[in-house]
Design a protein around this motif. Structure first.
Motif, PDB file in Angstrom:
ATOM      1  N   ASP A  56     -11.979  -8.443 -15.484  1.00  0.00           N
ATOM      2  CA  ASP A  56     -11.333  -7.134 -15.511  1.00  0.00           C
ATOM      3  C   ASP A  56     -11.419  -6.433 -14.154  1.00  0.00           C
ATOM      4  OD1 ASP A  56     -14.022  -6.732 -15.524  1.00  0.00           O
ATOM      5  OD2 ASP A  56     -14.037  -5.189 -17.093  1.00  0.00           O
ATOM      6  N   VAL A  57     -11.379  -7.235 -13.066  1.00  0.00           N
ATOM      7  CA  VAL A  57     -11.477  -6.696 -11.714  1.00  0.00           C
ATOM      8  C   VAL A  57     -10.245  -7.115 -10.923  1.00  0.00           C
ATOM      9  CG1 VAL A  57     -12.780  -6.777  -9.558  1.00  0.00           C
ATOM     10  CG2 VAL A  57     -13.992  -6.728 -11.735  1.00  0.00           C
ATOM     11  N   ASP A  58      -9.601  -6.145 -10.266  1.00  0.00           N
ATOM     12  CA  ASP A  58      -8.472  -6.443  -9.382  1.00  0.00           C
ATOM     13  C   ASP A  58      -8.911  -6.571  -7.932  1.00  0.00           C
ATOM     14  OD1 ASP A  58      -6.482  -6.289 -11.456  1.00  0.00           O
ATOM     15  OD2 ASP A  58      -6.646  -4.105 -11.355  1.00  0.00           O
ATOM     16  N   GLY A  59      -9.988  -5.888  -7.576  1.00  0.00           N
ATOM     17  CA  GLY A  59     -10.421  -5.920  -6.195  1.00  0.00           C
ATOM     18  C   GLY A  59     -11.899  -5.641  -6.057  1.00  0.00           C
ATOM     19  N   ALA A 226      -8.587   3.484  10.861  1.00  0.00           N
ATOM     20  CA  ALA A 226      -9.546   2.585  10.220  1.00  0.00           C
ATOM     21  C   ALA A 226      -9.840   3.033   8.795  1.00  0.00           C
ATOM     22  CB  ALA A 226     -10.832   2.521  11.042  1.00  0.00           C
ATOM     23  N   THR A 227     -10.039   4.328   8.598  1.00  0.00           N
ATOM     24  CA  THR A 227     -10.330   4.846   7.254  1.00  0.00           C
ATOM     25  C   THR A 227      -9.184   4.561   6.296  1.00  0.00           C
ATOM     26  OG1 THR A 227     -11.749   6.582   8.146  1.00  0.00           O
ATOM     27  CG2 THR A 227     -10.859   6.934   5.939  1.00  0.00           C
ATOM     28  N   GLY A 228      -7.963   4.616   6.795  1.00  0.00           N
ATOM     29  CA  GLY A 228      -6.799   4.372   5.953  1.00  0.00           C
ATOM     30  C   GLY A 228      -6.736   2.978   5.365  1.00  0.00           C
ATOM     31  N   LEU A 229      -7.532   2.037   5.915  1.00  0.00           N
ATOM     32  CA  LEU A 229      -7.543   0.690   5.348  1.00  0.00           C
ATOM     33  C   LEU A 229      -8.002   0.687   3.897  1.00  0.00           C
ATOM     34  CD1 LEU A 229      -8.980  -1.522   8.230  1.00  0.00           C
ATOM     35  CD2 LEU A 229      -6.609  -1.341   7.460  1.00  0.00           C
ATOM     36  N   LEU A 230      -8.872   1.612   3.519  1.00  0.00           N
ATOM     37  CA  LEU A 230      -9.401   1.600   2.157  1.00  0.00           C
ATOM     38  C   LEU A 230      -8.320   1.939   1.138  1.00  0.00           C
ATOM     39  CD1 LEU A 230     -12.919   3.222   2.645  1.00  0.00           C
ATOM     40  CD2 LEU A 230     -12.300   0.799   2.537  1.00  0.00           C
ATOM     41  N   THR A 231      -7.525   2.967   1.412  1.00  0.00           N
ATOM     42  CA  THR A 231      -6.444   3.300   0.475  1.00  0.00           C
ATOM     43  C   THR A 231      -5.352   2.232   0.526  1.00  0.00           C
ATOM     44  OG1 THR A 231      -5.496   4.771   2.154  1.00  0.00           O
ATOM     45  CG2 THR A 231      -6.892   5.768   0.486  1.00  0.00           C
ATOM     46  N   ARG A 232      -5.122   1.645   1.711  1.00  0.00           N
ATOM     47  CA  ARG A 232      -4.159   0.561   1.812  1.00  0.00           C
ATOM     48  C   ARG A 232      -4.625  -0.635   0.983  1.00  0.00           C
ATOM     49  NH1 ARG A 232       0.913  -1.227   2.159  1.00  0.00           N
ATOM     50  NH2 ARG A 232       1.118  -3.133   3.387  1.00  0.00           N
ATOM     51  N   PHE A 233      -5.920  -0.931   1.030  1.00  0.00           N
ATOM     52  CA  PHE A 233      -6.464  -2.027   0.232  1.00  0.00           C
ATOM     53  C   PHE A 233      -6.266  -1.755  -1.256  1.00  0.00           C
ATOM     54  CE2 PHE A 233     -10.048  -3.781  -2.203  1.00  0.00           C
ATOM     55  CZ  PHE A 233      -9.843  -5.135  -1.972  1.00  0.00           C
ATOM     56  N   ALA A 234      -6.506  -0.520  -1.684  1.00  0.00           N
ATOM     57  CA  ALA A 234      -6.312  -0.168  -3.094  1.00  0.00           C
ATOM     58  C   ALA A 234      -4.865  -0.406  -3.521  1.00  0.00           C
ATOM     59  CB  ALA A 234      -6.720   1.279  -3.342  1.00  0.00           C
ATOM     60  N   LEU A 235      -3.919  -0.091  -2.643  1.00  0.00           N
ATOM     61  CA  LEU A 235      -2.507  -0.322  -2.941  1.00  0.00           C
ATOM     62  C   LEU A 235      -2.210  -1.815  -3.086  1.00  0.00           C
ATOM     63  CD1 LEU A 235      -0.839   2.235  -0.507  1.00  0.00           C
ATOM     64  CD2 LEU A 235      -0.629   2.259  -2.996  1.00  0.00           C
ATOM     65  N   LEU A 236      -2.755  -2.620  -2.175  1.00  0.00           N
ATOM     66  CA  LEU A 236      -2.516  -4.062  -2.229  1.00  0.00           C
ATOM     67  C   LEU A 236      -3.154  -4.681  -3.466  1.00  0.00           C
ATOM     68  CD1 LEU A 236      -2.994  -5.059   1.520  1.00  0.00           C
ATOM     69  CD2 LEU A 236      -0.851  -4.857   0.246  1.00  0.00           C
ATOM     70  N   ALA A 237      -4.347  -4.210  -3.824  1.00  0.00           N
ATOM     71  CA  ALA A 237      -4.989  -4.728  -5.035  1.00  0.00           C
ATOM     72  C   ALA A 237      -4.176  -4.385  -6.265  1.00  0.00           C
ATOM     73  CB  ALA A 237      -6.399  -4.147  -5.164  1.00  0.00           C
ATOM     74  N   ALA A 238      -3.573  -3.197  -6.276  1.00  0.00           N
ATOM     75  CA  ALA A 238      -2.765  -2.773  -7.428  1.00  0.00           C
ATOM     76  C   ALA A 238      -1.469  -3.552  -7.525  1.00  0.00           C
ATOM     77  CB  ALA A 238      -2.459  -1.284  -7.337  1.00  0.00           C
ATOM     78  N   SER A 239      -0.893  -3.887  -6.380  1.00  0.00           N
ATOM     79  CA  SER A 239       0.422  -4.549  -6.377  1.00  0.00           C
ATOM     80  C   SER A 239       0.322  -6.044  -6.555  1.00  0.00           C
ATOM     81  CB  SER A 239       1.148  -4.255  -5.078  1.00  0.00           C
ATOM     82  OG  SER A 239       0.511  -4.899  -3.985  1.00  0.00           O
TER      83      SER A 239
END
Length: 247
Positions: A56-59, A226-239
């Motif tokens: 039950d983990v996407d990322g 650099a900080t924006g990578l975390l929200t970008r990662f969340a988007l990629l994990a969701a997609s």
């Protein structure tokens, strides 16, 4: 909405945790601003008796630590086959600092003390050609500033890993280990205040290698890219976005 699991691999200094938040809290604070509003859980690997299920983990987000990967502590070694399983399932991963070094070690590389000593402060990091085309890091400018605090490093990248970012101190500032598996040596979750607090704790160690903590503290600045990578990662994990190759 992505289901993210923060793998906590250690505790920050007590005063920093009190005043700014522990490692996992810093990640949570950034992710709270993600447009995907990810579901975030925390798994404390240093205190757990069993590893969580990956169904039950996407990322996975693997935090920094004051531990050393080369010391091969039992809880850390236990994570390695679990991370390999997660990679084999193509679960999205982002390892940070200790997490970066642990992933490299788990996937067949090597992590140990950097021969040139500690790298601390707000430093410039440069994308490689592959990094400029990467789904996660490719949104960053060619050279950007990032917060760093590490004595160990990836001294040998795993076979097949793609180097995405580098600088004069460390040739492995960012790696991609699979279609959706990344790791970075720098700390995208650190704020300026946290970076300054870390430098304050490192005065003696920095002085011993010929660096002045006060100069580094004065040079601390914002790292929005650099900080924006975390929200970008969340988007990629969701997609569930995948990279076609490791070219």
């Amino acid at each position: 909405m992505s289901r993210l699991l923060i793998v906590k691999t250690g505790d920050s200094y007590p005063d920093i945790a009190r005043d700014h938040g522990d490692f996992e809290t810093l990640f949570q604070q950034v992710l709270a601003g993600s447009p995907t509003a990810p579901s975030v859980r925390v798994f404390d690997a240093t205190r757990a008796t069993a590893l969580p299920r990956l169904d039950d983990v996407d990322g996975l987000l693997i935090t920094g630590s004051h531990a050393m990967v080369s010391h091969a502590e039992p809880w850390s070694e236990a994570l390695k086959p679990w991370l390999v399983e997660a990679r084999d399932r193509n679960i999205a991963m982002l390892g940070v600092c200790y997490g970066h070094q642990l992933m490299a070690s788990a996937f067949g590389g090597a992590s140990d003390f950097h021969p040139a000593g500690r790298e601390s402060g707000t430093r410039e990091v440069t994308l490689t050609e592959a990094g400029q085309q990467d789904p996660l890091l490719g949104s960053l400018p060619g050279t950007f500033r990032a917060h760093l605090s590490h004595a160990q490093t990836v001294i040998r990248a795993p076979a097949g890993a793609c180097v995405l970012a580098t600088n004069g101190h460390d040739p492995h500032q960012a790696l991609r280990h699979g279609p959706r598996q990344w790791s970075v040596q720098f700390h995208p979750e650190f704020t300026e205040a946290v970076m300054r607090a870390y430098l304050g704790h490192q005065r003696d160690a920095l002085r011993d290698q010929g660096e002045a903590a006060e100069r580094l503290i004065a040079d601390v600045g914002g790292t929005p890219e650099a900080t924006g990578l975390l929200t970008r990662f969340a988007l990629l994990a969701a997609s569930q976005q995948a990279v076609a190759s490791l070219s």
